[in-house]
Enzyme design. Structure first.
Site, PDB file in Angstrom:
ATOM      1  N   SER A  96      38.921 -59.247 -50.004  1.00  0.00           N
ATOM      2  CA  SER A  96      37.915 -58.336 -50.583  1.00  0.00           C
ATOM      3  C   SER A  96      38.301 -56.827 -49.918  1.00  0.00           C
ATOM      4  O   SER A  96      37.823 -55.889 -50.379  1.00  0.00           O
ATOM      5  CB  SER A  96      36.632 -58.624 -50.313  1.00  0.00           C
ATOM      6  N   HIS A 109      33.776 -55.395 -42.470  1.00  0.00           N
ATOM      7  CA  HIS A 109      32.465 -56.037 -42.120  1.00  0.00           C
ATOM      8  C   HIS A 109      31.884 -55.458 -41.215  1.00  0.00           C
ATOM      9  O   HIS A 109      32.528 -55.304 -39.928  1.00  0.00           O
ATOM     10  CB  HIS A 109      32.487 -57.480 -42.243  1.00  0.00           C
ATOM     11  N   VAL A 143      58.883 -71.872 -41.546  1.00  0.00           N
ATOM     12  CA  VAL A 143      58.772 -72.673 -40.248  1.00  0.00           C
ATOM     13  C   VAL A 143      58.307 -73.854 -40.720  1.00  0.00           C
ATOM     14  O   VAL A 143      57.258 -73.997 -41.348  1.00  0.00           O
ATOM     15  CB  VAL A 143      58.060 -71.967 -39.016  1.00  0.00           C
ATOM     16  N   LYS A 194      30.665 -65.016 -47.882  1.00  0.00           N
ATOM     17  CA  LYS A 194      29.762 -64.327 -48.156  1.00  0.00           C
ATOM     18  C   LYS A 194      29.299 -63.904 -49.523  1.00  0.00           C
ATOM     19  O   LYS A 194      28.797 -62.749 -49.774  1.00  0.00           O
ATOM     20  CB  LYS A 194      30.277 -62.796 -47.511  1.00  0.00           C
ATOM     21  N   GLU A 234      39.508 -66.604 -41.368  1.00  0.00           N
ATOM     22  CA  GLU A 234      39.181 -66.121 -42.657  1.00  0.00           C
ATOM     23  C   GLU A 234      38.044 -64.976 -42.453  1.00  0.00           C
ATOM     24  O   GLU A 234      37.956 -64.467 -41.456  1.00  0.00           O
ATOM     25  CB  GLU A 234      38.464 -67.357 -43.167  1.00  0.00           C
TER      26      GLU A 234
END
Lengths: 422, 489
Positions: free
Chosen positions: B48, B52, B175, B254, B341
């Site tokens: 997004s 924040h 990897v 969120k 995240e």
């Protein structure tokens, strides 16, 4: 910033519309005019349209796109019309100051007595469809693929599905086939094609390419390059019908899902845009809502044939010339006869007509649907001014209705003309 | 011989690149490997783009700590790196008494996390600030310190600064496994040969748990791949919202937001769905529909007529719900950032600063005396004054050729992107660095021209230019080749 340059008429775009407008303005005696073209050569999109079929109406000959364009380029040269290529217009102000940029001249500002907008149109991209799937390589608008093949000599893919049956998509179905690609299907969400009938016959049927009407692409798969698309049948509300999915293994998806007049410059100038055409709202002189700013060709409304673009643009060039010559002597009309879309009509142009016109007015539009054995009607209230019958009206072919001046005589600016199909 | 670096960072996302930049301050060789063909190829390019404020994270969590610290670093970091950032503020909107209770909880959390200037508003007060809000909005939390950033441009800038200071980037290098070596250090197997390193740093996003579990079998971590789908709308003449508009958060994240972007577009999303394949960044009809259903609650007048593109990103959600950051337990010399995240982007600068300092201390890294100053990307032509534009073209005529007409991107900018410290090698890499192809025609006009310029500047033959690396080739052959093939057949 360099000094402000002045020209009587400045034309943005040297495609068929800009060339025709420039030629007619020059033929009307305008000495000071300038055509700006962002590409390296004039001719516009015709340069990459190497197939034939252009000019049947205007020249009574079947020309290729480059041949058609060359006739206007040659005429413009005869008339010593300056065409500057490699110049991009950045903005047009409401008082007709045009800011443009080029590697050789840098940034320039040009004040124009009249501006003719002739920027053409662009293709609707995938984003406009919100089609699910991955964002892999191998998805092109048909015109981008056409450019790669016809101007640059590259093949964009080998196994092809075409979404949308607009004319460029149909043309590219044939072009890709002739170059050795396998075109698996042409998929059209509507129950009819928006392309010319001759293109459906000559580009699909002649090569046994299936046209899947009332179908659309509902999934796109491929991590790096396209691997497959899923095609589903749609219901009458254009919603995919579960259970009708077919998967086509392919490396290329060409989109021919509509054209949008390229009006960012027009909007910047404050030109009123019609939601029906996505082009300017114009009068019968092709003048926009901004005085002295004219629009013609595909930037005004998307045409079916270049011949119509040229004819319209010749008239716009004449009108701009008249505007420049007469602007001190003739009052600008404040009120117009309005032209409205009635049943079955989408985007009638012009949207307004000066009261008591001296020359014929042509109203052009695209039918909203397919109508058989129908009549196009221009009416003012209960009074029918014109009726034109046809075996078939389709969205792929524009309808032109010529109104003689005497038909419009005595009509007031409070009057409204309605165009409809019945 | 194997490739070697003192420090091997796996993952060229925003966290990996921020760490690379921090570690370039020390006298060590640093290499970054990533399976993507550009930096920011994972969640860092598809999120997004929100910085924040820090009201959402549970007080005491690593998310809360790094979010608030990181968010405070953005203004000066983005300024020094020339990255678009705007502190546009946010509203979290509610539609019920229950939502109001959630907003009160968020306000409380925010106060405890140190977020300044928040305020609870009535529906009317919220609509006075944002007139396009749904009349059904009954309450809102105003968060003035919430911001927006271009996440991938931040990542490019961090990577460029790192590269200028000696960090090497090895893209298109996946990897598969890492193991400690008996005499110390690590061996990482890749599809382009093995890498040895003294210090292994796992910033591998969705794959981060894989490497953690290879190094630390005793306490495995579990990453869930949580996909978020978005709509990106064309730049409107009048932005519908000045601030980022959130709905009340849920267990899945969120919630769906409506936000301006730093480039003036409108972003709608994300959906939230757990998937099995960490590389499946497709969008789905149901995912897009779920976004629109929620967006209409915030913005009833939304229209998709100006939709430019849809995309999705995959968040690495760790089972514990918090970031896992620090040394890998029981594995000296290995460090990790797992489960990054949301608010990972907001936290990235603080995570990098903190973890790099910890690594430097533990591994006795000596600081470098000098640093190569950052070289900002070429100034976008569209943002210059007319006088600056004139001067730019005079100095470099390629500024006078507009290649992308939707976004007004010049040839000079595309050439410069191909010669950055981490150079753009693909159409998408040019797009994200310059915005050529980001506009309403989605590259229909400019992509053949960008491909030609890229080929000229990089020496890659046009036929081998890709959209995004690997097999994402644009062209399958020349007309001549095709004719020859058919003659033979």
């Amino acid at each position: 910033m360099t000094d402000l340059q002045h020209v009587d008429i400045l034309i943005i775009g040297a495609g068929p519309a800009g060339l025709a407008a420039a030629i007619s303005a020059r033929e009307d005696g305008i000495e000071s005019l300038l055509v700006l073209e962002r590409e390296s050569q004039p001719g516009g999109i015709l340069r990459q349209c190497i197939h034939n079929g252009f000019g049947l109406h205007r020249f009574k000959e079947e020309l290729t796109g480059p041949e058609y364009a060359q006739r206007d380029i040659d005429r413009a040269r005869e008339l010593n019309i300056p065409i500057e290529c490699g110049v991009t217009v950045l903005s047009v102000s409401p008082d007709r100051i045009v800011t443009c940029v080029s590697p050789t001249f840098g940034l320039r500002r040009i004040e124009a007595g009249a501006v003719i907008l002739a920027m053409g149109c662009r293709e609707r991209p995938r984003g406009a469809l919100c089609t699910p799937g991955t964002r892999c390589a191998g998805i092109y608008s048909a015109g981008t693929a056409q450019r790669f093949v016809n101007l640059e000599g590259f093949m964009p893919g080998k196994r092809v599905v075409i979404l949308g049956s607009g004319d460029i998509g149909l043309i590219m179905a044939r072009r890709m086939t002739l170059q050795g690609a396998k075109v698996l299907a042409c998929v059209e969400i509507m129950p009819f094609s928006s392309g010319l009938n001759r293109n459906i016959v000559q580009c699909l049927q002649d090569y046994d390419i299936p046209l899947l009407l009332s179908h659309t692409v509902t999934d796109i798969r491929g991590k790096e390059r396209l691997e497959s698309v899923t095609v589903s049948q749609v219901d009458q509300h254009r919603r995919p019908i579960p259970g009708t999915e077919q998967v086509f293994s392919c490396d290329t998806l060409l989109l021919s899902v509509g054209l949008i007049p390229e009006n960012e410059l027009s909007e910047g100038a404050g030109v009123q845009i019609s939601p029906a055409t996505s082009g300017a709202v114009v009068s019968d002189s092709f003048e926009t809502s901004v005085p002295g700013v004219f629009a013609c060709g595909n930037v005004l409304h998307v045409h079916d044939l270049v011949d119509h673009v040229s004819n319209e643009s010749f008239r716009a060039g004449h009108a701009a010339a008249a505007f420049v010559r007469n602007r001190s002597s003739q009052p600008v009309p404040q009120a117009f006869i309005q032209v409205k879309d009635g049943a079955g009509v989408r985007g009638a142009v012009p949207q307004k007509i000066r009261p008591d016109p001296v020359s014929p007015v042509t109203i052009m539009f695209r039918p909203a649907d397919v109508y058989r054995n129908a009549t196009a009607v221009v009416a003012c209230g209960d009074k029918e001014l014109l009726r034109k019958k046809a075996m078939i009206f389709t969205p792929g072919e524009m309808v032109a209705l010529d109104l003689k001046p005497e038909l419009l005589r005595g009509m007031a600016s409070t009057d409204t003309l309605t165009v409809r199909i019945e | 011989m194997d490739n070697y670096a003192d420090i091997l960072i796996v993952g060229a996302g925003v966290v990996g690149c921020a760490l690379a930049r921090e570690l370039s301050r020390f006298q060590v060789s640093v290499a970054v490997v990533d399976r993507g063909w550009d930096v920011a190829e994972g969640a860092s390019k598809a999120n997004s783009g929100i910085v924040h404020a820090g009201y959402d994270a549970v007080p005491g969590s690593l998310k809360a700590k790094y979010n608030v610290e990181g968010a405070n670093m953005f203004a000066s970091l983005c300024d020094s790196l020339g990255v678009p950032y705007s502190r546009c503020g946010a509203l979290v909107v509610g539609f019920s008494d229950e939502d109001r209770k959630t907003l009160e909880l968020l306000l409380d959390r925010g106060l405890r996390n140190g977020v300044p200037d928040m305020k609870l508003l009535s529906g009317e007060e919220a609509r006075a600030l944002e007139p396009n809000l749904n009349p059904a909005v009954t309450c809102a939390l105003l968060v003035p310190t919430s911001g927006i950033v271009s996440p991938y441009e931040l990542t490019f800038a961090l990577a460029d600064d790192a590269a200028l200071n000696g960090v090497s980037f090895h893209l298109g290098t996946a990897v598969s496994a890492v193991k400690p070596l008996p005499d110390g250090g690590f061996l990482a197997e890749t599809d382009r040969g093995p890498w040895r390193c003294r210090i292994f740093l796992n910033c591998a996003g969705t794959s981060s748990a894989v490497f953690h579990n290879q190094l630390c079998k005793e306490s495995p971590l579990k990453i869930t791949y949580r996909r978020g789908q978005y709509y990106l709308l064309d730049r409107p003449k009048a932005p519908p919202f000045a601030r980022t508009i959130f709905q009340c958060p849920s267990a899945m994240g969120k919630g769906v937001l409506v936000s301006p972007t730093v480039h003036g577009n409108v972003l709608l999303g994300p959906s939230a769905e757990d998937i099995d394949d960490p590389t499946d960044t497709a969008v789905t009809q149901s995912g897009l529909d779920s976004v629109m259903e929620r967006v209409r609650m915030t913005w009833p007048a939304v229209s998709l007529r100006t939709n430019i593109t849809n995309f999705s990103g995959i968040r690495a959600h760790e089972e514990s719900g918090d970031f896992v950051i620090g040394p890998v337990p029981g594995c000296p010399g290995a460090y990790e950032t797992v489960g990054i995240e949301s608010p990972g982007l907001s936290s990235a600068p603080a995570i990098a600063r903190d973890l790099a300092a910890r690594i430097a201390e533990a591994e006795h890294l000596a600081p470098r005396a000098e640093r190569v100053p950052y070289r900002k990307p070429l100034r976008p032509f569209r943002e210059m004054t007319p006088e600056e534009q004139q001067e730019a073209i005079r100095k470099d005529p390629r500024y006078g050729t507009i290649v992308c007409r939707c976004e007004v991107i010049t040839e000079a900018e595309i050439v410069a992107a191909a010669h950055r410290p981490v150079p753009a090698q693909t159409i998408d890499a040019v797009k994200r660095r310059t915005r050529a192809g980001m506009g309403r025609c989605q590259g229909g006009f400019c992509s053949p021209r960008v491909a030609a310029i890229l080929s000229r500047e990089t020496g890659i033959p046009l036929i081998d230019i890709t959209k995004n690396g690997g097999e994402s080739y644009l062209l399958t052959g020349t007309l001549t080749e095709e004719a020859e093939r058919r003659n033979q057949a």
